[in-house]
Design a protein around this motif. Structure first.
Motif, short mmCIF file in Angstrom:
data_model
loop_
_atom_site.label_atom_id
_atom_site.label_comp_id
_atom_site.label_asym_id
_atom_site.label_seq_id
_atom_site.Cartn_x
_atom_site.Cartn_y
_atom_site.Cartn_z
N TYR A 1 0.68 -1.64 -0.11
CA TYR A 1 0.21 -0.13 0.15
C TYR A 1 0.98 0.73 0.25
CZ TYR A 1 -3.29 3.85 1.79
OH TYR A 1 -4.32 4.90 2.22
N THR B 1 -10.91 -3.51 -0.26
CA THR B 1 -9.50 -2.46 -0.55
C THR B 1 -9.74 -2.10 0.82
OG1 THR B 1 -11.63 -0.35 -0.87
CG2 THR B 1 -10.37 -1.70 -2.47
N GLN C 1 -17.44 -0.96 -8.99
CA GLN C 1 -17.37 -0.70 -10.26
C GLN C 1 -18.49 -0.64 -11.09
OE1 GLN C 1 -16.47 -5.29 -9.87
NE2 GLN C 1 -14.72 -4.76 -9.19
N ALA D 1 -14.56 -1.56 -3.13
CA ALA D 1 -14.75 -1.14 -3.80
C ALA D 1 -16.20 -1.01 -5.47
CB ALA D 1 -13.17 -1.57 -5.66
N GLY E 1 -1.93 7.23 -0.81
CA GLY E 1 -2.51 6.89 -2.17
C GLY E 1 -4.10 6.04 -2.58
N ASP E 2 -4.60 5.79 -3.76
CA ASP E 2 -5.96 5.00 -3.52
C ASP E 2 -6.18 4.09 -3.35
OD1 ASP E 2 -6.11 7.04 -5.64
OD2 ASP E 2 -5.39 5.76 -7.25
N PRO E 3 -6.96 3.24 -2.59
CA PRO E 3 -7.45 1.72 -1.78
C PRO E 3 -7.18 1.26 -2.12
CG PRO E 3 -9.45 3.65 -1.95
CD PRO E 3 -8.12 4.01 -2.90
N SER F 1 -7.43 1.22 3.26
CA SER F 1 -6.88 2.20 2.99
C SER F 1 -6.46 3.01 4.16
CB SER F 1 -7.62 3.26 1.99
OG SER F 1 -9.10 3.72 2.66
#
Length: 692
Positions: A555, A655, A601, A599, A559-561, A657
């Protein structure tokens, strides 16, 4: 499965061709077509039907008994004749009839009464033969122990009533007799004559029809002034052909017998076949002969060391058969040495039984069953089962005799002697004659397994069920084995330990749900029964399995998950996830600012999306989610629309994060678990999240 007694029915059908009413004349019977049906069949063994039976009417007061001989009819009823005393004290030739179960038909028959003036009358040779209906003939010797003894015969009907007068055969000794299914009979004997200079030794045979009328003249089998002969033995098949065999040799201070001669005649005493002489290469003793309606002939003999029961004496069976000029010779005894007095019986289904006296240790009466197997001209004696310990008594056993009925059942008679105090004349007062019945249809049956199903995924060695079988013989031990044959396709997947059927593989219901095996149960007499079983594999809910959820994911802080496991897999044998749950949580170094989320989609095929607390797959709600923050794991409660495919897509969309731009970089451990609607729960799987 059918029992292995189909051969019994075939034997009965075979014999129906030979069964004829009283007063009938015999006729030639061809069995060539029937014989072909008997090849390559399952062999049946016989077992004793109960204990031995003392023959005399008053077993509590045994008297002198010698030379028992046994014969049987087509239904298994039998007759035993012997030299000795009756219940009433009469010395002579005594006989007694028994039914197939060993129960006596009335009392003893006094066939011949020795002169009252000779209380110690010389020992007599006694022989008996019986036809299919139970009529029989008894043959015996009278007179001194010299070669000039007289030979006599008396016919009886099946009720034990005399038929006609006593037949005076000839001056001679040690006769033998055989009878066909219709009641015709043949006698053989040994005799001699002298012109004052030379003594001629002769072996002869004579045939009679069912009414006691002689067929043709006497047959001179052999004669010589110099050669040595054994007493001839005779056997007759159901259709009236008879075989005669004897031993020949030379004389020094005693007879040296080295060669076996054999002839086959019809009832008109016409010679049908003269066998080539069999030269043993050692001295021998002749003892018995049997012939069936297929043309097979067996002569039983033992090598002669001139030391009764020595370690060097064995019993042999010499087999003559159609299509071969050379006999085959088989040693009968296998477990002991010092074997003599072999006797043989054979039926038209090519079942053979040989009994003999085993001198060391003992003496005991032993037996061995055989089957003639193989193609015409190349048949051989194949042992069936193990050696039989026929005698049960603790005394010294000898002088066995055996007779077989058309079903393959046989009867054995023998002498049991206890050498205690005599009567002052060298006679032992504790000689007893016994008989024992063996039936070939007393096989185990009702073979069963207490359970014929096994749950899938069980380890190797799991018990399927207990094995059980019924055996009509008392006091036997049963053993079980997987065997080749019909229904044995999957034997390799199982094993047997004692009386338990165990697995030898771990089964998967989805791969294969049933297995076919074949089991044989064998009792301690060697009698066997086989049956096929189908073992079912029952479906057990397999727990879901998560794959591809291991190793380390990286990770990037701020940044992004991070998709934790984009290649994870979900497999389950159940299509039901209703009420199941997917749980993803941090188990090591979790921070309150860490976030586990789904996430979103889209709603297209194969895509995961969220709306409020709802999780959708391809636009269809498959569950609701909670948690994922403040160190609380992410939990998705699944509904009936969830499938393994949908849950796999869901797991791949999880995800990680952090809400901090500069979070602590301690590695996190994330764990996932899945339960389905059938109650199965996967093993937990873990993955490491490292920071870069």
């Amino acid at each position: 499965m059918k029992r292995l007694d189909w051969l019994q029915q075939l034997r009965k059908q075979l014999f129906s061709a030979f069964s004829r009413p009283h007063g009938r004349r015999r006729h030639k019977i061809s069995t060539a077509k029937v014989v072909q049906r008997l090849e390559c069949r399952t062999l049946l063994t016989a077992a004793p039907a109960g204990n031995s039976v003392q023959i005399s009417q008053d077993p509590s007061n045994p008297r002198l008994q010698f030379n028992p001989d046994v014969a049987t009819d087509s239904s298994g009823d039998y007759i035993v004749a012997w030299d000795g005393y009756s219940k009433t004290g009469v010395r002579g030739v005594i006989a007694r009839r028994f039914d197939t179960d060993g129960h006596a038909f009335g009392g003893e028959l006094v066939v011949f009464r020795a002169p009252a003036a000779q209380p110690f009358y010389p020992e007599m040779t006694v022989k008996v033969a019986m036809d299919a209906a139970g009529d029989f003939v008894a043959v015996w010797t009278e007179g001194t122990l010299s070669e000039s003894q007289g030979i006599f015969a008396q016919r009886y009907n099946s009720s034990g009533s005399k038929q006609g007068d006593v037949i005076r055969i000839q001056d001679g000794s040690i006769p033998d007799v055989a009878m066909d299914a219709a009641g015709d009979f043949v006698l053989t004997w040994k005799s001699q004559s002298s012109d004052g200079t030379n003594t001629v030794k002769m072996l002869s045979a004579r045939a009679y029809d069912v009414t006691g009328v002689q067929h043709g003249g006497d047959v001179l089998l052999a004669s010589s002034t110099t050669a040595a002969f054994t007493t001839p033995v005779v056997a007759m098949n159901a259709g009236g052909e008879f075989a005669v065999a004897w031993g020949e040799g030379y004389t020094t201070s005693y007879d040296h017998i080295t060669t076996i001669q054999s002839r086959i005649y019809d009832l008109d005493v016409e010679l049908l076949k003269a066998r080539d002489p069999f030269v043993s290469g050692a001295e021998l003793q002749m003892s018995s002969i049997a012939i069936d309606s297929n043309g097979d002939e067996i002569v039983v003999w033992n090598n002669d060391t001139h030391q009764y029961g020595s370690q060097g004496e064995d019993v042999y069976a010499l087999l003559y058969q159609p299509g071969s000029d050379q006999p085959s010779n088989t040693r009968v005894n296998t477990t002991r040495r010092g074997e003599v007095q072999g006797q043989v019986a054979m039926d038209d289904a090519r079942d053979v039984t040989v009994v003999w006296t085993s001198v060391r240790p003992g003496p005991d009466i032993l037996g061995q069953q055989f089957q003639l197997t193989g193609n015409a001209g190349a048949r051989q004696l194949t042992p069936v089962g193990k050696e039989l310990m026929v005698s049960q008594e603790r005394q010294q056993q000898s002088q066995p005799s055996v007779a077989m009925d058309p079903q393959g059942d046989f009867r054995v008679a023998w002498l049991s002697s206890y050498y205690g105090n005599g009567d002052g004349y060298g006679h032992n007062l504790s000689n007893k004659d016994f008989a024992r019945r063996y039936d070939s249809d007393l096989t185990p049956d009702n073979l069963s397994v207490s359970s014929t199903s096994i749950a899938e995924n069980k380890p190797i060695g799991t018990t399927v069920g207990s094995l059980h079988a019924h055996d009509p013989n008392s006091g036997v031990t049963l053993s079980y084995a997987l065997v080749a044959g019909e229904g044995a396709t999957d034997n390799a997947s199982f094993q047997i330990s004692g009386a338990k059927l165990l697995t030898a593989a771990s089964f998967d219901f989805e791969t294969k749900s049933s297995y076919s095996i074949r089991i044989r149960v064998t009792d301690s007499y060697g009698m066997a029964y086989e049956q096929s079983f189908v073992i079912s594999v029952t479906n057990v809910n397999d727990s879901p399995v998560i794959g591809g959820f291991s190793g380390t994911a990286y990770y990037s802080a701020g940044g992004d998950p991070l998709g934790i496991a984009r290649s994870a897999t979900v497999t389950d044998d159940s299509a039901d996830f209703h009420g199941g749950k997917l749980t993803v949580k941090l188990t090591t170094n979790a921070q309150g600012t860490d976030v586990l989320s789904i996430a979103s989609q889209g709603i297209a095929a194969g895509q995961i999306s969220t709306y409020n607390d709802k999780v959708r797959y391809a636009g269809v709600v498959i569950g609701t989610f909670t948690g994922g923050t403040n160190k609380v794991g992410l939990s998705v409660l699944l509904n009936a629309k969830a499938t393994a495919e949908a849950v796999q897509a869901l797991l791949r969309s999880i995800t990680f994060s952090s809400t901090l731009a500069d979070p602590t970089t301690l590695p996190r451990t994330v764990q996932a678990m899945l339960s389905d609607g059938d109650g199965g729960t996967s093993s937990p799987v873990s993955k490491t999240i490292a920071f870069v």
